[in-house]
Design a protein around this motif. Sequence first.
Motif, mmCIF file in Angstrom:
data_model
loop_
_atom_site.group_PDB
_atom_site.id
_atom_site.type_symbol
_atom_site.label_atom_id
_atom_site.label_comp_id
_atom_site.label_asym_id
_atom_site.label_seq_id
_atom_site.Cartn_x
_atom_site.Cartn_y
_atom_site.Cartn_z
ATOM 1 N N LEU A 103 0.918 -1.131 0.325
ATOM 2 C CA LEU A 103 -0.035 0.028 0.022
ATOM 3 C C LEU A 103 1.023 0.973 -0.055
ATOM 4 C CD1 LEU A 103 0.507 0.908 3.103
ATOM 5 C CD2 LEU A 103 -1.255 -0.600 3.662
ATOM 6 N N SER A 104 0.429 2.387 -0.298
ATOM 7 C CA SER A 104 1.100 3.702 0.068
ATOM 8 C C SER A 104 0.745 4.027 1.465
ATOM 9 C CB SER A 104 0.728 4.693 -0.943
ATOM 10 O OG SER A 104 1.042 4.168 -2.238
ATOM 11 N N TRP A 105 1.878 4.965 2.140
ATOM 12 C CA TRP A 105 1.671 5.605 3.222
ATOM 13 C C TRP A 105 2.275 6.724 3.309
ATOM 14 C CZ3 TRP A 105 5.962 6.368 6.738
ATOM 15 C CH2 TRP A 105 6.981 5.968 6.114
ATOM 16 N N GLY A 106 1.821 7.718 4.416
ATOM 17 C CA GLY A 106 2.336 8.920 4.444
ATOM 18 C C GLY A 106 1.980 9.387 6.130
ATOM 19 N N LEU A 130 -1.450 7.661 7.564
ATOM 20 C CA LEU A 130 -2.078 7.685 6.172
ATOM 21 C C LEU A 130 -1.518 6.137 5.473
ATOM 22 C CD1 LEU A 130 -3.373 8.548 3.765
ATOM 23 C CD2 LEU A 130 -1.188 9.275 2.746
ATOM 24 N N SER A 177 -3.124 4.130 2.048
ATOM 25 C CA SER A 177 -3.618 4.396 0.791
ATOM 26 C C SER A 177 -3.723 3.258 -0.030
ATOM 27 C CB SER A 177 -2.911 5.621 0.120
ATOM 28 O OG SER A 177 -3.701 5.826 -1.064
ATOM 29 N N GLU A 178 -4.758 3.374 -1.085
ATOM 30 C CA GLU A 178 -4.965 2.664 -1.979
ATOM 31 C C GLU A 178 -4.049 3.064 -2.889
ATOM 32 O OE1 GLU A 178 -7.169 -0.021 -2.752
ATOM 33 O OE2 GLU A 178 -8.173 0.143 -0.819
ATOM 34 N N PRO A 179 -3.582 2.385 -3.908
ATOM 35 C CA PRO A 179 -3.832 0.828 -4.216
ATOM 36 C C PRO A 179 -3.114 0.118 -3.087
ATOM 37 C CG PRO A 179 -3.020 1.751 -6.267
ATOM 38 C CD PRO A 179 -2.932 2.580 -5.110
ATOM 39 N N GLY A 199 -11.775 3.947 4.736
ATOM 40 C CA GLY A 199 -11.262 5.031 5.260
ATOM 41 C C GLY A 199 -11.091 6.316 4.238
ATOM 42 N N TRP A 200 -11.155 7.478 4.742
ATOM 43 C CA TRP A 200 -11.128 8.742 4.020
ATOM 44 C C TRP A 200 -9.894 9.294 4.803
ATOM 45 C CZ3 TRP A 200 -10.884 13.584 5.781
ATOM 46 C CH2 TRP A 200 -10.886 14.777 5.059
ATOM 47 N N GLY A 215 -6.170 13.452 0.717
ATOM 48 C CA GLY A 215 -6.693 12.835 -0.631
ATOM 49 C C GLY A 215 -6.912 11.344 -0.891
ATOM 50 N N HIS A 216 -6.692 10.649 0.000
ATOM 51 C CA HIS A 216 -6.350 9.040 -0.090
ATOM 52 C C HIS A 216 -7.590 8.513 0.484
ATOM 53 C CE1 HIS A 216 -2.005 9.536 -1.378
ATOM 54 N NE2 HIS A 216 -2.184 10.694 -0.579
ATOM 55 N N ILE A 217 -7.953 7.424 -0.026
ATOM 56 C CA ILE A 217 -8.853 6.426 0.528
ATOM 57 C C ILE A 217 -8.113 4.970 0.894
ATOM 58 C CG2 ILE A 217 -10.944 7.633 -0.746
ATOM 59 C CD1 ILE A 217 -10.799 4.978 -2.401
ATOM 60 N N ARG A 252 -9.227 0.693 1.811
ATOM 61 C CA ARG A 252 -10.055 -0.228 2.357
ATOM 62 C C ARG A 252 -9.632 -0.795 3.860
ATOM 63 N NH1 ARG A 252 -9.506 -4.172 -2.706
ATOM 64 N NH2 ARG A 252 -7.539 -2.813 -2.743
#
Lengths: 247, 247, 247, 247
Positions: free
Chosen positions: B120-123, B154, B156-158, B171-172, B176-178, B180
Amino acid sequence: MKKINVTIWNEFRHEKTEDAVKALYPDGIHAFIKGFLDANEDMNVRTACLDDPDQGLPDALLEDTDVLLWWGHMAHREVSDALVEKIRKRVFTGKMGFIPLHSAHKSKPFAAILGTNGNLSWGRDQKEIIWNMLPAHEIAAGIPDHFLLELEELYSEPFFIPQPDELIFGGWFEDGHIMRSGATFYRGAGKVFYFQPGHESCRAYYHPCVQRIITNAIRWARPNDFGFAIEDACPHVTWKTTDEFDA
Amino acid sequence: MKKINVTIWNEFRHEKTEDAVKALYPDGIHAFIKGFLDANEDMNVRTACLDDPDQGLPDALLEDTDVLLWWGHMAHREVSDALVEKIRKRVFTGKMGFIPLHSAHKSKPFAAILGTNGNLSWGRDQKEIIWNMLPAHEIAAGIPDHFLLELEELYSEPFFIPQPDELIFGGWFEDGHIMRSGATFYRGAGKVFYFQPGHESCRAYYHPCVQRIITNAIRWARPNDFGFAIEDACPHVTWKTTDEFDA
Amino acid sequence: MKKINVTIWNEFRHEKTEDAVKALYPDGIHAFIKGFLDANEDMNVRTACLDDPDQGLPDALLEDTDVLLWWGHMAHREVSDALVEKIRKRVFTGKMGFIPLHSAHKSKPFAAILGTNGNLSWGRDQKEIIWNMLPAHEIAAGIPDHFLLELEELYSEPFFIPQPDELIFGGWFEDGHIMRSGATFYRGAGKVFYFQPGHESCRAYYHPCVQRIITNAIRWARPNDFGFAIEDACPHVTWKTTDEFDA
Amino acid sequence: MKKINVTIWNEFRHEKTEDAVKALYPDGIHAFIKGFLDANEDMNVRTACLDDPDQGLPDALLEDTDVLLWWGHMAHREVSDALVEKIRKRVFTGKMGFIPLHSAHKSKPFAAILGTNGNLSWGRDQKEIIWNMLPAHEIAAGIPDHFLLELEELYSEPFFIPQPDELIFGGWFEDGHIMRSGATFYRGAGKVFYFQPGHESCRAYYHPCVQRIITNAIRWARPNDFGFAIEDACPHVTWKTTDEFDA
């Protein structure tokens, strides 16, 4: 390969009555979508509107349609139940794919085909970011991991649809909401793809990613090359393994 | 009804070395989770840590565990492959449910059980809103349509997981990320629930909705009352309808 | 925990007109099912028949029903559309679970709720073996890996239902056919379980596994303890993250 | 459109040691499959065997493979873990589709990619009938509602795989068993199709429907035309909506 006969059905009311909508889609959303689809040599694209004779879909056209796009909003109830039934049957028997767009989530054919009341929450136009959650899927071909729609009507979870067969896109909205924005549903012998962007006063259909997704979805939803006749009936079968195969 | 034997496994490193984490979870995340789970009379809750003997999970404890919660982050690689194999086998044979939390998305058992690289991506830590997308599900019992986590890492998808059997929460994120965020996966004869919130420097586990979700998930994931023995083998079968049933 | 209000709806025609059916289910299939469900202390079981006033389901009873079982066959068309609409709405808004049995695959509520024409192939009564394909599921609790029904009406694939959320049971038939026999579908905020055995002239409902499956399914399908109100509408939302949460 | 680089990997042991197998597949199952695939102009088909150098899959070949077919049975354990890891990574990052055939249900890459122990029951060779349960799917194109395999090894439920994304084919066996015989699984950015027929001493691969299914599956499983780079990592993201999009 045979061309895909695409019919874009549009309620075509907002574009006549609201200046802002007319400015964006002067000939109607249907005409705009046809505009970018016409570039595809494998498609034969036609349009149909609610106020046309037979609500735009006389039998001759419906029966010649491989993939039906559906945009409706304020006049869902005007669509005749008989027409909805014809559409439903055509999808279930694998003769036609169905691509409901944006506010079609409350349309009659969407409810009848999917099994849903189509309920969601909605709000003011705002920034949306679409995320690509299933990049392996044919409908996600060519789409980046995310793209921005500067302005789109807020559609929010909970969205009371059946769990999709494939959840491909998800939407992030500025005000704190999310949405399942692009999802597939197998129904009967047919295929359905719901795509959320496309508010009449916003520019979603101008976006190259939106155009690509709709293009991909049409190819995905076209009727299969079936190896047997899909009947609209419950056939009585009398064969047994031993009868049929051992002879 | 027999109590559910719950074991909360925690890597338990951040809480020893980082003051901010220690301040939030002074006895470790595992102890904090045990703290709110202990109120449930149907649960018998134990904890286990990476630096304990046998990496916290000697056979006696593992074989007495009905539902295993897993929190790991910086030391995924230190977890022994032999232990991962025991966990995987126990889940697949229906002896244990598995609830990977937050950064366990990159843990070895998560990958081995689900079939994923967990990417996933993270921040940066930021505001997250969790949406309830499948209110009918047992794990969503008592949860509102959405709730806020003031600060969460954070994710994030994908998110490259297999499509969930049930996607319950999304999750929102402020930037700007969502994501599952809460999803179930049937695996073998066992059940898995992944839940995204729970960064070590954030207060997710203090939130009553997070506590309720984890509590619900434990009840959902407990081993079933199987009507037959689930073997870890491919049995050779010799019976035929006629032999077995017509006698 | 509050008792589950179960209502068993039965068309109740075959049992009046066919001696063989009357012999098996002298007071009707509904009464027979009630007979074995009454042993469950957590259930309050009522019955309703097509020829009763209000087709068996006056508002007072329907609105007091947590889980509705539905057996219909020769008189599907007689069921009023208004009643179907009430049932559909009640399921979608999470007030009621729905368990269509056997020939209810062609009933109006099944089609309206699921999104299907319910088509399958059918044939002579014969031996069926039910296989347990998802033993981890609550509805499979206590069920062996397979069990035999000495005689059941042939129902065969292709069965044109949406892909189930969970496919739990599959049926093998003597003449060479298979069938998805037990399957769950989340619809709106409600739950649906279709179960194939139960032909009026066969003894399926006498089988302890069938009885256990129906019992399990009722517990599974009961309405959730929702954490928010499930409206039958598309609410307009005006809150923003910043408004609602930062105050 | 670029040709699909297909590689058929075969254990290739039975065909050397058992006369009956040699008679059916004198040059190996891989060569036989290549034989019918070669007719497809959009495919470039190669073969690879366990006893070849690098177990048949040197990096140069693996990295040039779009879709990998896998047939293994008695020598699953001999396949090197390093090779399995390369295959798994290639599938998860969307570079390669994976089509495990028949007894590959117990192969290492199947388990690593899917998240399963691959367990099922098995028995004597017998008559199998394959049913088409999702005719709308691309892999079912051209396939009748059912077809017969005169002799195939019994594979039976319960089959402890994750619930498929799409269950396309189901198998009926003479002795009273059923099997999920053809099923898709999205994994990471890649696609997997498991197909059950293909015992070494049976003639499944001679059957035109089996050949069509494998051909369809290769086209379905080919890597997508991705719109972004699929990394094998968890990227740290720093952009915010406001930064990236408002500029």
